[in-house]
Design a protein around this motif. Sequence first.
Motif, mmCIF file in Angstrom:
data_model
loop_
_atom_site.group_PDB
_atom_site.id
_atom_site.type_symbol
_atom_site.label_atom_id
_atom_site.label_comp_id
_atom_site.label_asym_id
_atom_site.label_seq_id
_atom_site.Cartn_x
_atom_site.Cartn_y
_atom_site.Cartn_z
ATOM 1 N N PRO A 253 63.414 -69.760 84.108
ATOM 2 C CA PRO A 253 64.635 -70.143 84.819
ATOM 3 C C PRO A 253 64.324 -70.535 86.257
ATOM 4 O O PRO A 253 63.361 -70.066 86.857
ATOM 5 N N GLY A 254 65.175 -71.386 86.798
ATOM 6 C CA GLY A 254 65.095 -71.741 88.206
ATOM 7 C C GLY A 254 66.227 -71.062 88.951
ATOM 8 O O GLY A 254 66.983 -70.267 88.379
ATOM 9 N N ARG A 255 66.349 -71.408 90.234
ATOM 10 C CA ARG A 255 67.442 -70.849 91.025
ATOM 11 C C ARG A 255 67.942 -71.901 92.011
ATOM 12 O O ARG A 255 67.183 -72.775 92.443
ATOM 13 N N ILE A 256 69.204 -71.810 92.342
ATOM 14 C CA ILE A 256 69.809 -72.718 93.314
ATOM 15 C C ILE A 256 69.377 -72.296 94.709
ATOM 16 O O ILE A 256 69.477 -71.122 95.071
ATOM 17 N N VAL A 257 68.869 -73.263 95.492
ATOM 18 C CA VAL A 257 68.444 -72.944 96.858
ATOM 19 C C VAL A 257 69.248 -73.700 97.924
ATOM 20 O O VAL A 257 69.151 -73.391 99.111
ATOM 21 N N ARG B 216 68.176 -73.122 80.936
ATOM 22 C CA ARG B 216 68.435 -73.996 79.796
ATOM 23 C C ARG B 216 69.103 -73.193 78.695
ATOM 24 O O ARG B 216 68.703 -72.066 78.412
ATOM 25 N N GLU B 217 70.132 -73.757 78.080
ATOM 26 C CA GLU B 217 70.810 -73.106 76.965
ATOM 27 C C GLU B 217 69.916 -73.226 75.721
ATOM 28 O O GLU B 217 69.218 -74.226 75.536
ATOM 29 N N LYS B 218 69.976 -72.248 74.882
ATOM 30 C CA LYS B 218 69.233 -72.276 73.620
ATOM 31 C C LYS B 218 69.889 -73.282 72.676
ATOM 32 O O LYS B 218 71.100 -73.451 72.670
ATOM 33 N N LEU B 219 69.064 -73.956 71.879
ATOM 34 C CA LEU B 219 69.599 -74.858 70.870
ATOM 35 C C LEU B 219 70.281 -74.046 69.781
ATOM 36 O O LEU B 219 69.811 -72.972 69.424
#
Length: 167
Positions: free
Chosen positions: A19-23, A163-166
């Motif tokens: 996961p990333g994060r908003i900066v 990202r959401e899982k498929l």
Amino acid sequence: MPLDPASPLARLIDGPLRPGRIVWIGLRPARRAAMLAVEEAGVDPEQGLIGDHYSSRTGGARHVTLIQAEHLAAIASHLGCEAVAPELLRRNIVVAGINLAALKGRRFRLGSAVLEATGECHPCSRMEETLGPGGYNAVRGHGGITARVLEAGTARNGAALEREKLA
């Protein structure tokens, strides 16, 4: 031709993604107005990023624009400077720690909202104006992505981008 979901390449593409994060979050209240850095923003399927003048006029495909913090460093390097301020690139959200290219055609959670990546965010001719000579070419391949809002929520600095899982 769609990729066979059982292929080794499809399994790699759908493989683990940190996961990333908003900066950083920026809103433009009017055309050609300066970007306003904010700590959080509402995200809406009808309006896009609430408070940004452009997001609701795009038919949804470009509700939100995102760029990687790591690409800001690359753009600065291509320009021969130490840093590029995110507001100069006119993207709404800067994220760190995630490869946005891995979101191509996928749904993702941005804070509490759900979005879908709709394409690459290519530079415009204003990059020469804001970044100086060579600005357009410095941003090529590093401009981030565009996204459509599917489910309302809130984006705030420090929140995750996953990202959401498929299904």
